[in-house]
Design a protein around this motif. Structure first.
Motif, short mmCIF file in Angstrom:
data_model
loop_
_atom_site.label_atom_id
_atom_site.label_comp_id
_atom_site.label_asym_id
_atom_site.label_seq_id
_atom_site.Cartn_x
_atom_site.Cartn_y
_atom_site.Cartn_z
N GLU A 222 0.82 -1.22 0.00
CA GLU A 222 0.00 0.00 0.00
C GLU A 222 0.86 1.26 0.00
OE1 GLU A 222 -3.43 0.25 -0.46
OE2 GLU A 222 -2.93 -1.79 -1.06
N GLN A 223 2.20 1.10 0.01
CA GLN A 223 3.08 2.27 -0.13
C GLN A 223 2.87 2.86 -1.53
OE1 GLN A 223 3.96 -0.93 0.05
NE2 GLN A 223 6.03 -1.36 -0.66
N SER A 253 4.39 13.18 -11.80
CA SER A 253 3.02 13.17 -12.33
C SER A 253 2.04 13.90 -11.43
CB SER A 253 2.56 11.72 -12.49
OG SER A 253 2.36 11.15 -11.20
N GLY A 254 2.39 14.00 -10.14
CA GLY A 254 1.44 14.57 -9.18
C GLY A 254 0.38 13.57 -8.74
N SER A 255 0.47 12.34 -9.22
CA SER A 255 -0.52 11.31 -8.86
C SER A 255 0.16 10.15 -8.12
CB SER A 255 -1.19 10.73 -10.10
OG SER A 255 -1.77 11.74 -10.85
N GLU A 256 -0.54 9.64 -7.14
CA GLU A 256 0.00 8.51 -6.38
C GLU A 256 -0.51 7.19 -6.94
OE1 GLU A 256 -1.45 10.09 -2.50
OE2 GLU A 256 0.14 8.81 -1.72
N LEU A 257 0.37 6.21 -6.95
CA LEU A 257 -0.04 4.86 -7.33
C LEU A 257 0.58 3.92 -6.31
CD1 LEU A 257 -1.48 3.48 -9.87
CD2 LEU A 257 0.84 2.81 -10.53
N SER A 258 -0.24 3.02 -5.75
CA SER A 258 0.33 2.08 -4.78
C SER A 258 1.03 0.96 -5.53
CB SER A 258 -0.76 1.52 -3.86
OG SER A 258 -1.51 0.55 -4.56
N VAL A 259 1.93 0.28 -4.82
CA VAL A 259 2.65 -0.82 -5.45
C VAL A 259 1.68 -1.95 -5.80
CG1 VAL A 259 4.49 -2.53 -5.09
CG2 VAL A 259 4.83 -0.17 -4.37
N ASN A 260 0.64 -2.14 -4.98
CA ASN A 260 -0.39 -3.14 -5.32
C ASN A 260 -1.11 -2.76 -6.61
OD1 ASN A 260 0.00 -4.93 -3.18
ND2 ASN A 260 -1.33 -3.76 -1.82
#
Ligand code: NAD
Length: 322
Positions: A222-223, A253-260
């Protein structure tokens, strides 16, 4: 324009060389080939019109400064670095030798050669430390906040150089831009090992999935990270040739993406449906990081143009064809 690119045989540097040549620049590529691959420069070498020259040199040595003084580049795009966060923890002296002393060597030679500007490659994932969730996406003005403490010697080296850049600008009249990159991904990214560097997770997962293997996720997955395509990063360097004077600028990008989420997306695109294996979290990894690219739009006229879906597809396709 004559441009000297350090780290030219590396992942980002080699894409940058290709773009500069395509735009008509005269390019001097420098790399000690410690992690970069000569094959990354095969396109540049075949440019054929003498616009590209390559010199194998270590940025910490007199050979490097002599090359700058002899060739008098108008701009130096400085990407060569010790890039391994975990190695920086194990050997902070070597990290500082390459990332701090090597950069100082270049800045000093730049002032002696009449170079107009140096663009330095900083790290948006490391110089801000672990930001409070309320400070995300993190903006450049937070770099000197007391809580912005880098979690690794690599982060420290990518931050202290900002002070030297300001010193050389004010004291010696050398213009600079510092680009703080988020997690860059794309073709040619070569994982340093099976475990790889944290920033190489797209390359590691994609390659394993294409080989029909499962992937390991460290921690609960969830990081979050901020992923930016290498072609967009190259555009930011090109914009810095003429814009962004005296500025630290986030390139992300200014956007978060989790490793999952990343694993699920790459799994869908590669067609590898194997479940991920989970291992204990690695010490020193950030929980959440996403950088604010608003200033890049205002100062460089830069925005990421390649979305995740398209960027991941291009990356996977390039790995598949290799
Ligand atoms: N890839 C990312 O996600 C990311 C994120 C933030 C910042 N950065 C920065 O971008 C730059 C390029 O990184 P990359 O991902 O292309 O890595 P890379 O390892 O592919 O490129 C670095 C290049 O520098 C060369 N090099 C290393 N030490 C050298 C030395 N002493 N003298 C001369 N050359 C040397 C290596 O051989 C390599 O070709 C680095 O400064 C890195 O810290 C990368």
């Amino acid at each position: 324009m004559r441009v000297l690119v350090t780290g030219a045989a590396g992942f980002i540097g080699s894409h940058l060389v290709d773009r500069l040549l395509a735009e008509g620049a005269e390019v001097i590529g420098v790399d000690d080939l410690s992690s970069g691959a000569p094959g990354n420069l095969s396109g540049a070498r075949s440019a054929g019109d003498g616009a590209f020259t390559f010199q194998q040199a270590n940025v910490t040595t007199p050979a490097m400064s002599e090359l700058i003084v002899a060739t008098k580049p108008e701009v130096i795009l400085h990407l060569a670095a010790q890039v391994d966060v975990r190695k920086s923890v194990a050997d902070p002296v070597h990290d500082a030798m390459v990332n701090v002393i090597g950069t100082l060597n270049i800045l000093k030679a730049a002032t002696e050669s009449g170079t107009r500007k140096v663009t330095f490659t900083s790290s948006g994932g490391c110089i801000y430390g672990e930001p409070e969730p309320s400070r995300l996406p993190v903006s450049e003005d937070q770099v000197y906040w007391p809580a912005s403490v880098p979690e690794s010697p690599y982060g420290v080296s990518k931050k202290v150089v900002l002070e030297y850049l300001r010193y050389f600008e004010l004291g010696k009249g050398l213009d600079y831009t510092a680009l703080a990159l988020s997690n860059v991904y794309g073709p040619r990214q070569e994982p340093a090992s099976e475990v790889g560097l944290e920033g190489q997770v797209v390359a590691i997962f994609s390659r394993r999935m294409l080989e029909g293997k499962s992937c390991t996720i460290y921690g609960d997955g969830e990081q979050t990270r901020d992923f930016v395509y290498v072609g967009d990063v190259v555009s930011a360097f090109v914009a810095s040739l003429r814009q962004g004077s005296g500025e630290l600028i986030n390139i992300g990008s200014g956007s978060e993406l989790s490793v999952n989420e990343l694993h699920a997306k790459l799994s869908e695109l590669t067609g590898n449906r194997l479940e991920a294996d989970y291992s204990p979290a690695r010490p020193g990894e950030l929980r959440r990081i996403v950088i604010d690219p608003t200033k890049a739009a205002a100062v460089l006229g830069w925005k990421p143009s390649v979305g995740l879906e398209e960027g991941f597809e291009q990356t996977i396709e390039s790995f598949r064809s290799n």
